[in-house]
Motif scaffolding. Structure first.
Motif, PDB file in Angstrom:
ATOM      1  N   PRO A   1      35.905  45.651  45.387  1.00  0.00           N
ATOM      2  CA  PRO A   1      37.162  46.356  45.679  1.00  0.00           C
ATOM      3  C   PRO A   1      38.278  46.008  44.685  1.00  0.00           C
ATOM      4  CG  PRO A   1      36.213  45.494  47.707  1.00  0.00           C
ATOM      5  CD  PRO A   1      35.387  44.944  46.580  1.00  0.00           C
ATOM      6  N   ILE A   2      38.343  44.762  44.265  1.00  0.00           N
ATOM      7  CA  ILE A   2      39.420  44.389  43.345  1.00  0.00           C
ATOM      8  C   ILE A   2      39.210  45.051  41.981  1.00  0.00           C
ATOM      9  CG2 ILE A   2      38.497  42.178  42.430  1.00  0.00           C
ATOM     10  CD1 ILE A   2      42.059  42.683  43.669  1.00  0.00           C
ATOM     11  N   MET A   3      37.955  45.121  41.551  1.00  0.00           N
ATOM     12  CA  MET A   3      37.663  45.802  40.279  1.00  0.00           C
ATOM     13  C   MET A   3      37.971  47.298  40.397  1.00  0.00           C
ATOM     14  SD  MET A   3      36.588  45.546  37.148  1.00  0.00           S
ATOM     15  CE  MET A   3      35.617  44.048  36.928  1.00  0.00           C
ATOM     16  N   ALA A   4      37.635  47.882  41.560  1.00  0.00           N
ATOM     17  CA  ALA A   4      37.910  49.311  41.760  1.00  0.00           C
ATOM     18  C   ALA A   4      39.419  49.561  41.696  1.00  0.00           C
ATOM     19  CB  ALA A   4      37.339  49.762  43.096  1.00  0.00           C
ATOM     20  N   ALA A   5      40.174  48.674  42.339  1.00  0.00           N
ATOM     21  CA  ALA A   5      41.635  48.822  42.341  1.00  0.00           C
ATOM     22  C   ALA A   5      42.191  48.699  40.920  1.00  0.00           C
ATOM     23  CB  ALA A   5      42.260  47.767  43.252  1.00  0.00           C
ATOM     24  N   ALA A   6      41.708  47.698  40.195  1.00  0.00           N
ATOM     25  CA  ALA A   6      42.181  47.480  38.817  1.00  0.00           C
ATOM     26  C   ALA A   6      41.822  48.675  37.936  1.00  0.00           C
ATOM     27  CB  ALA A   6      41.564  46.197  38.262  1.00  0.00           C
ATOM     28  N   ALA A   7      40.629  49.220  38.157  1.00  0.00           N
ATOM     29  CA  ALA A   7      40.177  50.370  37.366  1.00  0.00           C
ATOM     30  C   ALA A   7      41.014  51.617  37.674  1.00  0.00           C
ATOM     31  CB  ALA A   7      38.699  50.633  37.627  1.00  0.00           C
ATOM     32  N   ALA A   8      41.426  51.737  38.938  1.00  0.00           N
ATOM     33  CA  ALA A   8      42.259  52.885  39.314  1.00  0.00           C
ATOM     34  C   ALA A   8      43.601  52.824  38.581  1.00  0.00           C
ATOM     35  CB  ALA A   8      42.475  52.902  40.821  1.00  0.00           C
ATOM     36  N   LEU A   9      44.152  51.627  38.466  1.00  0.00           N
ATOM     37  CA  LEU A   9      45.452  51.471  37.798  1.00  0.00           C
ATOM     38  C   LEU A   9      45.340  51.710  36.293  1.00  0.00           C
ATOM     39  CD1 LEU A   9      46.813  48.239  39.575  1.00  0.00           C
ATOM     40  CD2 LEU A   9      47.428  50.621  40.071  1.00  0.00           C
ATOM     41  N   ALA A  10      44.293  51.116  35.703  1.00  0.00           N
ATOM     42  CA  ALA A  10      44.184  51.147  34.240  1.00  0.00           C
ATOM     43  C   ALA A  10      43.484  52.396  33.717  1.00  0.00           C
ATOM     44  CB  ALA A  10      43.440  49.899  33.760  1.00  0.00           C
ATOM     45  N   GLY A  11      42.646  53.011  34.565  1.00  0.00           N
ATOM     46  CA  GLY A  11      41.856  54.153  34.108  1.00  0.00           C
ATOM     47  C   GLY A  11      40.561  53.722  33.429  1.00  0.00           C
ATOM     48  N   HIS A  12      40.343  52.429  33.367  1.00  0.00           N
ATOM     49  CA  HIS A  12      39.098  51.871  32.813  1.00  0.00           C
ATOM     50  C   HIS A  12      38.863  50.505  33.459  1.00  0.00           C
ATOM     51  CE1 HIS A  12      41.526  49.124  30.329  1.00  0.00           C
ATOM     52  NE2 HIS A  12      42.308  50.169  30.115  1.00  0.00           N
ATOM     53  N   PHE A  13      37.668  49.928  33.234  1.00  0.00           N
ATOM     54  CA  PHE A  13      37.401  48.608  33.816  1.00  0.00           C
ATOM     55  C   PHE A  13      38.224  47.537  33.102  1.00  0.00           C
ATOM     56  CE2 PHE A  13      33.406  50.943  34.754  1.00  0.00           C
ATOM     57  CZ  PHE A  13      33.558  50.946  36.127  1.00  0.00           C
ATOM     58  N   VAL A  14      38.608  46.514  33.842  1.00  0.00           N
ATOM     59  CA  VAL A  14      39.359  45.412  33.242  1.00  0.00           C
ATOM     60  C   VAL A  14      38.795  44.087  33.756  1.00  0.00           C
ATOM     61  CG1 VAL A  14      41.558  46.614  32.898  1.00  0.00           C
ATOM     62  CG2 VAL A  14      41.084  45.590  35.093  1.00  0.00           C
ATOM     63  N   ASP A  15      38.991  43.046  32.993  1.00  0.00           N
ATOM     64  CA  ASP A  15      38.570  41.720  33.459  1.00  0.00           C
ATOM     65  C   ASP A  15      39.608  41.242  34.475  1.00  0.00           C
ATOM     66  OD1 ASP A  15      37.767  39.185  33.972  1.00  0.00           O
ATOM     67  OD2 ASP A  15      37.443  38.629  31.863  1.00  0.00           O
ATOM     68  N   VAL A  16      39.258  41.364  35.745  1.00  0.00           N
ATOM     69  CA  VAL A  16      40.230  41.090  36.811  1.00  0.00           C
ATOM     70  C   VAL A  16      40.637  39.612  36.865  1.00  0.00           C
ATOM     71  CG1 VAL A  16      39.692  43.069  38.268  1.00  0.00           C
ATOM     72  CG2 VAL A  16      38.333  40.992  38.499  1.00  0.00           C
ATOM     73  N   ARG A  17      39.919  38.765  36.153  1.00  0.00           N
ATOM     74  CA  ARG A  17      40.314  37.349  36.111  1.00  0.00           C
ATOM     75  C   ARG A  17      41.630  37.164  35.364  1.00  0.00           C
ATOM     76  NH1 ARG A  17      34.604  35.277  33.933  1.00  0.00           N
ATOM     77  NH2 ARG A  17      35.060  37.116  32.669  1.00  0.00           N
ATOM     78  N   GLU A  18      41.945  38.149  34.527  1.00  0.00           N
ATOM     79  CA  GLU A  18      43.180  38.036  33.732  1.00  0.00           C
ATOM     80  C   GLU A  18      44.413  38.551  34.474  1.00  0.00           C
ATOM     81  OE1 GLU A  18      42.126  40.090  30.178  1.00  0.00           O
ATOM     82  OE2 GLU A  18      40.776  38.497  29.510  1.00  0.00           O
ATOM     83  N   LEU A  19      44.191  39.105  35.660  1.00  0.00           N
ATOM     84  CA  LEU A  19      45.309  39.645  36.430  1.00  0.00           C
ATOM     85  C   LEU A  19      45.830  38.602  37.414  1.00  0.00           C
ATOM     86  CD1 LEU A  19      43.657  43.071  37.320  1.00  0.00           C
ATOM     87  CD2 LEU A  19      45.175  42.570  35.381  1.00  0.00           C
ATOM     88  N   ASP A  20      47.071  38.798  37.837  1.00  0.00           N
ATOM     89  CA  ASP A  20      47.634  37.905  38.845  1.00  0.00           C
ATOM     90  C   ASP A  20      47.217  38.418  40.220  1.00  0.00           C
ATOM     91  OD1 ASP A  20      49.025  36.180  40.393  1.00  0.00           O
ATOM     92  OD2 ASP A  20      50.999  37.061  39.984  1.00  0.00           O
ATOM     93  N   LEU A  21      46.255  37.732  40.845  1.00  0.00           N
ATOM     94  CA  LEU A  21      45.715  38.216  42.111  1.00  0.00           C
ATOM     95  C   LEU A  21      46.193  37.382  43.298  1.00  0.00           C
ATOM     96  CD1 LEU A  21      42.057  38.921  40.966  1.00  0.00           C
ATOM     97  CD2 LEU A  21      43.939  40.528  41.098  1.00  0.00           C
ATOM     98  N   ASN A  22      47.052  36.430  43.062  1.00  0.00           N
ATOM     99  CA  ASN A  22      47.531  35.615  44.171  1.00  0.00           C
ATOM    100  C   ASN A  22      48.914  36.070  44.584  1.00  0.00           C
ATOM    101  OD1 ASN A  22      45.223  33.813  44.224  1.00  0.00           O
ATOM    102  ND2 ASN A  22      45.971  33.171  42.214  1.00  0.00           N
TER     103      ASN A  22
END
Lengths: 471, 160
Positions: A450-471
């Motif tokens: 789900p977190i990857m899907a959310a990040a992909a929705a925002l960016a329009g492509h896949f992103v390394d979700v470890r680089e995002l602020d998830l806390n």
């Protein structure tokens, strides 16, 4: 003799043991939905049989229900007919039904646990392969076909060849559990053991990482056991399990007594023998994205679309399969996973549509807008999940970001209702199968958390979700 | 049992390509049959003949528990699927309703059998004759109870 958890549940449910071949197993809970049951009820009628244990049988409609406004009539006449048939069958045979207007309606594998129908140590069957989900509670739960649905309705028993046992240990502390999710764990496992790696087995997921997971995360893992070919997946119940179920609508009145029994008995004995074993180190894995047309065709988000000859490691059949998968997916070998652009995002399905999944995704979405190139959809797993999410204001967060907020059901996981991909459309999906045409003929599915899907929705492509602020 | 071969040199032929999701709403088996294998081979319905066999790779029928998959194949006229291995639920559904025989073959037979070959399957002898190539292949015998259910014509006709 020391026994595994599976063997204990098996032994306590065998009605007839044969020297050779299948045993007859008692079924504690039978979950029924609209797609795999009509012929079973026809069979009962034809042979003038009744449903043996209506009190242990529960029905809902999830596979082909529309996820749009439920006060409106269903447009698809064939779907509408299938739903009416289930209503009539439940009425005629005296089965409790959570229909399309019920506050308890939802995906069968989401509502079983949330209503407390799913209990540790029980046997659960349903005409759906993702019945393995319920194994997260330490129940032996597996999918059956329509003939077996009829057999269980009539006899409350099912024939089953005794599966072998498969221990999958998951060890190691994840550095960022918001980014490396249960979905990444199970995709990593399937990627390594293969789509037939668990054939004929019951997997027991064990180890420190599994103990650390919430019940919802354990459900995500057990859910996809079938994608490795296993009959079922199991996690030994613990205090988290008992607390999750406490107070749920259908749990028995002597709950505390049961908990005492479960706590004592429902675990594999020390030294119990497993026929197979595999260990995954969760501290070593990355966020996963599938690139091909089965769930084992998966790689790290930091990776690239593989070259078929490398992927296949010399196996000609695998090389051909990978080549065909890449053609279908419209991907070139060597492409960075993070360079893959998306048309659609789907957050839903029995794998990842529970409250926690939606909370995780919403934290990233909050206050942001999805890419203008993407159409994104959230389909809560049940009416209860939807209500709880709305109480937390998640619907508003998703809608403000540009997501569609839908009614509960299986939806775009299997393309039975109008929620489908157009041919050639590419989707980041939190579901469980990336088979050709699964989400609509010609549709291209990438399985993600789900977190990857959310990040992909925002960016329009896949992103390394470890680089995002998830806390 | 005699018939000719439709071959798919492919592992992991899943239930979604054997019978795509949108058709799960169809109640009429003959109607279902028109969509058999549609996700993999659009020409299947026009080329399959009564008595034919499919030959395929590993893990045939993986995925969903939909019994519609063996039903659609069966009502297309197919009598057996010969594969290197089967996913469990598909195997079981095929036997339960006596829709078709799921027959496990070995790697050599799989490689040797070609599209259009005429085969004769003898489940009593556990062998497969390739009438086109004048060869004989072994098949994995059915476990005793499965054999009895198959012989009885399905789960509901079988009397223990």
């Amino acid at each position: 003799m020391s026994r595994t958890l599976f063997e204990k549940i098996w032994d306590s449910h065998v009605v007839v043991q044969q020297d050779d071949g299948p045993s007859l197993l008692y079924v504690d809970r039978h979950l029924v939905h609209e797609v795999t049951s009509p012929q079973a009820f026809d069979g009962l009628r034809m042979n003038k049989r009744i449903v043996r244990r209506t009190d242990l049988t529960f029905a809902t409609m999830d596979h082909n229900v529309p996820t749009t406004d439920r006060s409106l009539p269903i447009v698809d006449q064939i779907s509408s007919r299938q739903i009416q048939v289930l209503e009539k069958n439940c009425k005629d045979f005296g089965i409790e039904l959570f229909d399309i207007h019920s506050p308890n309606q939802g995906i069968v594998h989401v509502i079983g646990p949330e209503l407390g129908i799913t209990l540790p140590g029980t046997t659960i069957v349903c005409g759906d392969s993702h019945t393995s989900t319920h194994g997260a509670f330490g129940s032996l739960a597996f999918g059956i076909g329509t003939s077996d649905v009829e057999h269980v309705l009539a006899t409350q028993c099912v024939w089953m060849e005794k599966p072998t046992t498969f221990e999958i240990k998951v060890e190691g502390k994840r550095k960022n559990p918001h980014a490396i999710t249960a979905k990444d764990i199970i995709l990593s496992i399937i990627r390594q053991i293969g789509t037939a790696g668990g054939t004929g087995t019951i997997i027991e997921y064990r180890g420190g990482t599994i103990s650390d997971l919430t019940m919802e995360q354990r459900m995500t893992i057990c859910n996809m056991s079938i994608e490795a070919g296993a009959r079922a997946g199991l996690v030994a119940p613990d205090e988290k399990t008992f607390e999750f179920l406490r107070g749920k609508k259908y749990v028995p009145k002597n709950y505390d007594e049961l908990v005492n029994y479960w706590r004592e008995n429902l675990k594999s004995d020390a030294g119990a023998h497993f026929d197979k074993s595999f260990t995954l180190y969760a501290d070593k894995i990355s966020p996963q994205v599938s690139w091909g047309t089965n769930p084992a065709m998966t790689t790290d988000v930091t990776g690239t679309v593989p070259f078929p000859e490398e992927y296949s490691k010399g196996n000609v059949d695998e090389e051909k399969a990978a080549l065909k998968a890449l053609q279908y997916m419209g991907l070139k070998p060597g492409t960075q996973i993070t360079d893959i652009s998306l048309d659609r995002v789907f957050i839903g399905s029995c794998t990842n549509s529970r409250l926690e999944d939606l909370i995780e995704a919403s934290k990233l979405i909050k206050g942001k807008k999805i890419s203008s190139k993407v159409r994104a959809m959230v389909v809560p797993g049940s009416q209860l999940v939807k209500r709880q999410a709305e109480q937390l204001g998640l619907d508003k967060i998703f809608k403000d970001a540009g997501f569609e907020w839908r009614e509960s059901g299986c939806s775009m996981c299997l393309g039975m209702n109008p929620d489908i991909l157009a041919s050639g459309e590419r989707c980041a999906s939190t579901s469980n199968r990336n088979f050709e045409g699964r989400q609509g003929a010609g549709g291209r599915t990438h399985l993600v958390s789900p977190i990857m899907a959310a990040a992909a929705a925002l960016a329009g492509h896949f992103v390394d979700v470890r680089e995002l602020d998830l806390n | 049992m005699k018939g000719s071969v439709i071959k798919y040199e492919k592992d992991d032929i899943d239930t979604d390509v054997i019978l795509p999701g949108p058709y799960l709403k169809i109640h009429d088996y003959k109607e279902l049959a028109k969509h058999a294998m549609e996700g993999l081979d659009k020409d299947f319905h026009s080329k399959v003949k009564e008595g034919d066999f499919i030959v395929a790779g590993r893990n045939f029928g993986c995925g969903s528990s939909r019994e519609h998959a063996p039903i659609a194949l069966s009502y297309s006229g197919l009598k057996a699927v010969l594969a290197l291995s089967f996913a469990r639920i598909f195997y079981r559904n095929a036997v339960d309703g006596a829709f078709l025989l799921p027959i496990e073959i070995d790697e050599n037979s799989y490689k040797d059998i070609s599209e259009g070959d005429n085969l004769e399957i003898d489940t009593a002898k556990n062998e497969i004759k390739n009438l086109t190539k004048s060869k004989t292949y072994p098949m994995k015998p059915f476990p005793e109870l499965i054999g009895k259910i198959v012989a009885a014509g399905g789960l509901f006709n079988y009397k223990p």
